[in-house]
Design an enzyme around this catalytic site. Structure first.
Site, short mmCIF file in Angstrom:
data_model
loop_
_atom_site.label_atom_id
_atom_site.label_comp_id
_atom_site.label_asym_id
_atom_site.label_seq_id
_atom_site.Cartn_x
_atom_site.Cartn_y
_atom_site.Cartn_z
N LYS A 9 -2.37 -6.37 -4.03
CA LYS A 9 -3.01 -6.83 -5.27
C LYS A 9 -3.27 -8.32 -5.23
O LYS A 9 -4.26 -8.81 -5.72
CB LYS A 9 -2.06 -6.58 -6.46
CG LYS A 9 -1.89 -5.16 -6.85
CD LYS A 9 -0.75 -5.05 -7.88
CE LYS A 9 0.00 -3.75 -7.75
NZ LYS A 9 1.46 -3.92 -7.79
N LYS A 30 5.39 -15.66 -1.35
CA LYS A 30 4.77 -15.81 -2.66
C LYS A 30 4.53 -17.28 -3.00
O LYS A 30 3.47 -17.62 -3.52
CB LYS A 30 5.61 -15.13 -3.74
CG LYS A 30 5.45 -13.61 -3.68
CD LYS A 30 6.28 -12.88 -4.70
CE LYS A 30 6.06 -11.38 -4.59
NZ LYS A 30 7.03 -10.61 -5.36
N LYS A 52 -2.45 -6.74 5.34
CA LYS A 52 -1.84 -5.75 4.45
C LYS A 52 -2.60 -5.70 3.11
O LYS A 52 -2.89 -6.74 2.53
CB LYS A 52 -0.38 -6.16 4.17
CG LYS A 52 0.36 -5.18 3.28
CD LYS A 52 1.60 -5.81 2.64
CE LYS A 52 1.42 -5.91 1.15
NZ LYS A 52 2.54 -5.60 0.30
P1 ADP Z 1 1.28 -5.32 -4.02
O1 ADP Z 1 1.60 -5.92 -2.68
O2 ADP Z 1 -0.11 -4.83 -4.08
O3 ADP Z 1 1.66 -6.23 -5.17
P2 ADP Z 1 3.68 -3.88 -4.77
O4 ADP Z 1 4.52 -4.99 -4.22
O5 ADP Z 1 3.67 -3.70 -6.26
O6 ADP Z 1 2.20 -4.03 -4.19
O7 ADP Z 1 4.11 -2.51 -4.08
C1 ADP Z 1 4.45 -1.30 -4.73
C2 ADP Z 1 4.81 -0.29 -3.65
O8 ADP Z 1 3.68 -0.05 -2.82
C3 ADP Z 1 5.94 -0.77 -2.72
O9 ADP Z 1 6.75 0.34 -2.35
C4 ADP Z 1 5.19 -1.30 -1.54
O10 ADP Z 1 5.97 -1.26 -0.37
C5 ADP Z 1 4.00 -0.34 -1.45
N1 ADP Z 1 2.84 -1.01 -0.85
C6 ADP Z 1 2.11 -2.03 -1.38
N2 ADP Z 1 1.10 -2.38 -0.55
C7 ADP Z 1 1.20 -1.60 0.55
C8 ADP Z 1 0.46 -1.46 1.75
N3 ADP Z 1 -0.61 -2.22 1.99
N4 ADP Z 1 0.86 -0.55 2.66
C9 ADP Z 1 1.94 0.25 2.42
N5 ADP Z 1 2.68 0.19 1.30
C10 ADP Z 1 2.33 -0.71 0.36
#
Ligand code: ADP
Ligand code: TRP
Length: 321
Positions: free
Chosen positions: A192, A110, A189
Site C-alpha cells: 500500500k 518505514k 514487493k
Molecule cells: P502493506 O505492505 O500493503 O501495508 P500489510 O502490512 O497491511 O500490507 O500486510 C497485511 C498482510 O498481507 C500481512 O500478512 C503481509 O505479510 C501480507 N502482505 C502484504 N503485502 C504482501 C506482498 N506483496 N506479498 C505477500 N504478502 C503480503
C-alpha cells in the site's frame, strides 16, 4: 489448533494482501478455530486522518466478508474493541530487551519512507506480540515481511515464560513460499505504501490501468522472453491453472508474444477471479449496520478469551493475588 492474523486498515487492500495472507485466512476456516482482526491500533502509527481510518476499517471488513470470511465460524473483530491487548502489551514490554526491537527492519524501512519516527512505530512489534499471545494462538498465517515480527513474538513469549513460568503459548509462523512476496507493478514487493499495487476490488478500468503500467523490459513482440523474469507472468501464475501457465510460458519462450498480450490475459484473470466477490461486496456494503453487528459480536467473543489471558498474566506477574 487456533489460527490468528491481522491486517492493518491503512489503505485499500491488494493482490499482495490477498495471496500473501487473506486467501489462506479464508482456507484455514475449515477445520480450525480462527481469530482474524482489523489492526486499527497499529494503523494509528501511519494513518492520522480519523475519517480515513474509519473508512478503511469498514473497507477491510467488507473485503474480508466478501471473499468468504464466515463470521459464525470465525471470530472477526477490530483490535481496539479488545483493550486488554494494550494491557498485555505493556506487561510484555517490561520483559522485551531493547536490542530485540532495535533490530527490527520494519521500523527502519518505514522511517526511510518518511513515516514519522514515533514511539508507537518503534514499539509496534510488542503490540503485535500481544495481539498474538493474548488469544493463545498456535499459528499465524502472514506474508514474508512479517517473519521477523513472528520471531520477536516467540522470543518475548519464551522470555516471559522463563521469568514467570509457563504462561504463554509460543506460536508458529505460517508463510507460504509460493506467495510469500507478491511483486507490485514495479517489481518490488507490492505494498500500500509503495504506490505499486493492483487493488482487489478496484473498478475494471483501474485494474486495466494498473496492469498496463507493469514494468517490463524493452524486448519487442517477436523476441523470445524468459517468463520467470517478468512480473506479468509471475502475477498470472497466481490465477492460472498449470496448463494455462505452461501455455503462456511456451508463448514467451517462442517469441511472437508481447507483454501487451500477456497483460490483457492477466487483466481478464484478475477481473474474472474477483467478480463474484465484488458482487457480494456490493451487497454487503448496502447494509453496513450488519457489518458493524458482526464486528461487535466478534469483539465479545475475542474479549472473553483476552480477559482470561490477562487475568492469568496479572496473577503470574504479581499484579493480582
Ligand atoms: P502493506 O505492505 O500493503 O501495508 P500489510 O502490512 O497491511 O500490507 O500486510 C497485511 C498482510 O498481507 C500481512 O500478512 C503481509 O505479510 C501480507 N502482505 C502484504 N503485502 C504482501 C506482498 N506483496 N506479498 C505477500 N504478502 C503480503
Ligand atoms: N503487522 C501486520 C502487518 O503490518 C499486521 C498485524 C498486526 C498482525 N498484528 C498482527 C498480523 C498479529 C498477524 C498477527 O501486516
Amino acid at each position: 489448533m487456533r489460527y490468528l492474523s491481522g491486517i492493518q486498515p491503512s489503505g485499500v487492500l491488494h493482490l499482495g494482501n490477498y495471496f500473501g495472507a487473506m486467501k489462506r485466512h479464508i482456507e484455514r476456516q475449515s477445520g480450525h478455530e480462527c481469530f482474524y482482526f482489523i489492526a486499527d491500533f497499529h494503523a494509528l502509527t501511519t494513518v492520522k486522518d480519523p475519517d480515513s481510518l474509519r473508512r478503511h476499517v469498514l473497507d477491510v471488513a467488507l473485503d474480508y466478508l466478501a471473499i468468504g470470511l464466515d463470521p459464525v465460524r470465525t471470530v472477526f473483530f477490530r483490535q481496539s474493541d479488545v483493550p486488554q491487548v494494550v494491557e498485555l502489551s505493556w506487561v510484555l514490554s517490561t520483559v522485551t530487551p531493547m536490542g530485540l526491537i532495535e533490530r527490527c527492519h520494519s521500523y527502519k524501512d518505514k522511517i526511510a519512507r518518511s513515516i514519522e519516527p514515533t514511539h508507537g512505530l518503534f514499539s509496534y512489534p510488542v503490540l503485535m506480540a500481544a495481539d498474538i499471545l493474548i488469544y493463545d494462538s498456535d499459528r499465524v498465517p502472514v506474508g514474508k515481511d512479517q517473519k521477523q515480527h513472528l520471531e520477536v513474538t516467540r522470543d518475548i513469549a519464551q522470555r516471559f515464560n522463563a521469568i514467570y513460568g509457563e504462561t504463554l503459548v509460543v506460536p508458529e509462523e505460517e508463510i507460504e513460499e509460493a506467495t510469500a512476496v507478491v511483486p507490485g507493478v514495479d517489481g518490488q514487493k507490492m505494498s500500500k505504501s509503495y504506490g505499486n499495487t493492483i487493488e482487489m476490488f478496484a473498478p475494471e478500468k483501474m485494474v486495466d490501468k494498473a496492469i498496463k503500467g507493469i514494468k517490463t523490459d524493452s524486448k519487442g513482440v517477436e523476441e523470445p522472453k524468459d517468463p520467470n523474469e517478468n512480473v506479468v507472468y509471475r502475477l498470472y501464475s497466481l490465477f492460472a491453472t498449470p496448463d494455462e501457465l505452461f501455455e503462456m510460458a511456451e508463448r514467451f519462450r517462442k517469441g511472437g508474444y508481447g507483454y501487451g498480450d500477456a497483460k490483457k490475459a492477466l487483466s481478464r484473470k484478475v477481473l474474472d477471479y474477483f467478480a463474484p466477490y465484488r458482487q457480494r461486496r456490493e451487497e454487503l456494503a448496502r447494509d453496513l449496520s450488519r457489518v458493524r453487528d458482526i464486528l461487535n459480536d466478534g469483539a465479545k467473543r475475542a474479549q472473553a478469551v483476552a480477559a482470561r489471558t490477562i487475568e492469568r498474566v496479572y496473577r503470574r506477574v504479581g499484579l493480582r493475588a
